[in-house]
Each structure stands twice: as C-alpha cells, then as structure tokens.
Design a protein around this motif. Sequence first.
Motif, short mmCIF file in Angstrom:
data_model
loop_
_atom_site.label_atom_id
_atom_site.label_comp_id
_atom_site.label_asym_id
_atom_site.label_seq_id
_atom_site.Cartn_x
_atom_site.Cartn_y
_atom_site.Cartn_z
N SER A 9 0.82 -1.20 0.00
CA SER A 9 0.00 0.00 0.00
C SER A 9 0.86 1.26 0.00
O SER A 9 1.67 1.48 0.90
CB SER A 9 -0.89 -0.01 1.24
OG SER A 9 -1.39 1.29 1.48
N TYR A 76 -8.89 3.28 7.18
CA TYR A 76 -8.02 2.63 6.20
C TYR A 76 -8.63 1.26 5.87
O TYR A 76 -8.98 0.51 6.78
CB TYR A 76 -6.61 2.45 6.75
CG TYR A 76 -5.76 1.56 5.91
CD1 TYR A 76 -5.30 2.00 4.67
CD2 TYR A 76 -5.46 0.27 6.31
CE1 TYR A 76 -4.55 1.17 3.86
CE2 TYR A 76 -4.71 -0.56 5.52
CZ TYR A 76 -4.24 -0.11 4.29
OH TYR A 76 -3.52 -0.92 3.50
N GLY A 77 -8.71 0.93 4.59
CA GLY A 77 -9.33 -0.33 4.21
C GLY A 77 -10.80 -0.30 4.57
O GLY A 77 -11.46 0.73 4.43
N THR A 78 -11.32 -1.40 5.08
CA THR A 78 -12.74 -1.44 5.38
C THR A 78 -13.05 -0.88 6.77
O THR A 78 -14.00 -0.13 6.94
CB THR A 78 -13.28 -2.88 5.30
OG1 THR A 78 -12.44 -3.72 6.09
CG2 THR A 78 -13.27 -3.37 3.86
N GLN A 80 -10.18 -0.39 9.40
CA GLN A 80 -9.01 -0.09 10.22
C GLN A 80 -8.88 1.42 10.39
O GLN A 80 -9.23 2.18 9.50
CB GLN A 80 -7.74 -0.64 9.56
CG GLN A 80 -7.74 -2.14 9.44
CD GLN A 80 -7.76 -2.81 10.79
OE1 GLN A 80 -6.91 -2.53 11.63
NE2 GLN A 80 -8.72 -3.68 11.01
N ASP A 116 -0.37 -3.60 6.53
CA ASP A 116 -0.12 -3.77 5.10
C ASP A 116 -0.41 -5.22 4.67
O ASP A 116 -0.93 -5.45 3.58
CB ASP A 116 1.33 -3.40 4.78
CG ASP A 116 1.55 -3.24 3.30
OD1 ASP A 116 0.83 -2.43 2.67
OD2 ASP A 116 2.43 -3.91 2.75
N ARG A 118 -2.65 -7.06 5.69
CA ARG A 118 -4.09 -7.30 5.56
C ARG A 118 -4.56 -7.05 4.14
O ARG A 118 -5.63 -7.50 3.76
CB ARG A 118 -4.87 -6.38 6.50
CG ARG A 118 -4.75 -6.79 7.94
CD ARG A 118 -5.32 -5.70 8.81
NE ARG A 118 -5.26 -6.07 10.21
CZ ARG A 118 -6.30 -6.58 10.87
NH1 ARG A 118 -7.45 -6.74 10.25
NH2 ARG A 118 -6.17 -6.90 12.13
N ASN A 119 -3.78 -6.24 3.42
CA ASN A 119 -3.97 -6.26 1.98
C ASN A 119 -5.26 -5.63 1.50
O ASN A 119 -5.70 -5.87 0.39
CB ASN A 119 -3.96 -7.75 1.56
CG ASN A 119 -3.43 -7.93 0.18
OD1 ASN A 119 -3.09 -6.97 -0.50
ND2 ASN A 119 -3.37 -9.17 -0.25
N GLU A 120 -5.85 -4.79 2.35
CA GLU A 120 -7.22 -4.39 2.05
C GLU A 120 -7.35 -3.33 0.95
O GLU A 120 -8.37 -3.26 0.30
CB GLU A 120 -7.92 -3.90 3.32
CG GLU A 120 -8.32 -5.09 4.20
CD GLU A 120 -8.89 -4.64 5.52
OE1 GLU A 120 -8.67 -3.48 5.89
OE2 GLU A 120 -9.54 -5.46 6.16
N ASP A 121 -6.32 -2.52 0.78
CA ASP A 121 -6.52 -1.54 -0.28
C ASP A 121 -5.57 -1.75 -1.46
O ASP A 121 -5.25 -0.85 -2.19
CB ASP A 121 -6.47 -0.10 0.25
CG ASP A 121 -5.07 0.36 0.64
OD1 ASP A 121 -4.94 1.52 0.98
OD2 ASP A 121 -4.14 -0.46 0.61
#
Length: 185
Positions: A9, A76-78, A80, A116, A118-121
Amino acid sequence: MVRRLTFRSAKLANWLSHFVTNMKKNTFERGIGLFDKHRVWDYHASENGLNASVEDLHNSFFQVHIRWRKEDCEIYGTDQLLPNPDKLDCFCDCPSDGPYCEHVTASIIYWIMRLDDRNEDVNAESAADQGDSPAYQNLMTRFAGLVRSETPSYQRFDANKLRLLPDVQTTAEQIVKSVMTRDDQ
Ligand SMILES: [Zn+2]
C-alpha cells in the motif's frame, strides 16, 4: 544491512515516511533492525493504540505504549483506523530522552507492516502501479514538500531521484537511506 521494507500500500508507505520525519537520524534504522530481528513481543493493538514489549540487542525488554485518538484517525481499508502520524502519544520505559526511540519505532513498523499484510486496499493502490495513480502522485507531492521545508535532513534531498523508481514499491527505508547518505556528505 537491514531488510527492505516493502509495502503493498502506497498509503501506508507514505504514512511511515511521514512518521519518520518526526524522529532523530538513525533511530529509524535501529528500529528497522529490531523489527528485522523479530524483537517485538507481546504485541497488542486496539482502535486506540498499541502495546508491545521490545527486546533490545542486549536482551533487555522495554515496554512500549502508543496511543492515538479516534478523532485524529482516518479509515483505512474497510474498518481499520489510521492515526495522524504527527498526533501519536508514544511512551517507552527505556532511558532514551527523545520522544521516539528505536523500541517505539520497531513497534510502529511491526504495526504498520501487519496492517499492510491485511492487503485491504491493494486493489485501490496496486503494487503494479506505474507511477500515475493518485496515491503515487500524493507520495511525490509529499516528498516535494519535504524538500522545500526547512527540515534539515531533507534540505539536500533530491526528489527527482524518486521519479526514477519503477513503481510504487518505494520503501521508507530507501528514502531515509538516501536522505542519510546525502546528510553525511
Ligand atoms: Zn525505548
């Protein structure tokens, strides 16, 4: 020689790069060293901060507490929370007199690398970014701003070098190394 910190990210790489500007020269490198040697133990994160026990190179343990306020965070992401890097309350029981010691730094790196992972974005800011995404442009704008600022470590930093990097896997460590090299000249 420390391992590169490679982010998926750009937003998180950007966050860490910003955080680094708050600390003394070399503290960041020592923090990466501790992170790299897996010296962060008993790590717990919540939406208000994180706690960790960090072992130094002489096998002493120090307790790190980092706090932030929800109103200083963005999503951040869904789900976080990403706190403002300038508004962290950092505590460590080591003898260091600075606000940011290597134990705090190692804990922050541990936290942000997990975020990072977690890879969400990744979909929004892909590692395959060729340099034309808003995230990448934001990163460039931020570094251009640092160069213009009076921050001593960045005064002689050549932002044009960054543009030669092939993609957004720009690492905070690379950037700091470049700054340090120039600062030592
Ligand atoms: Zn410390």
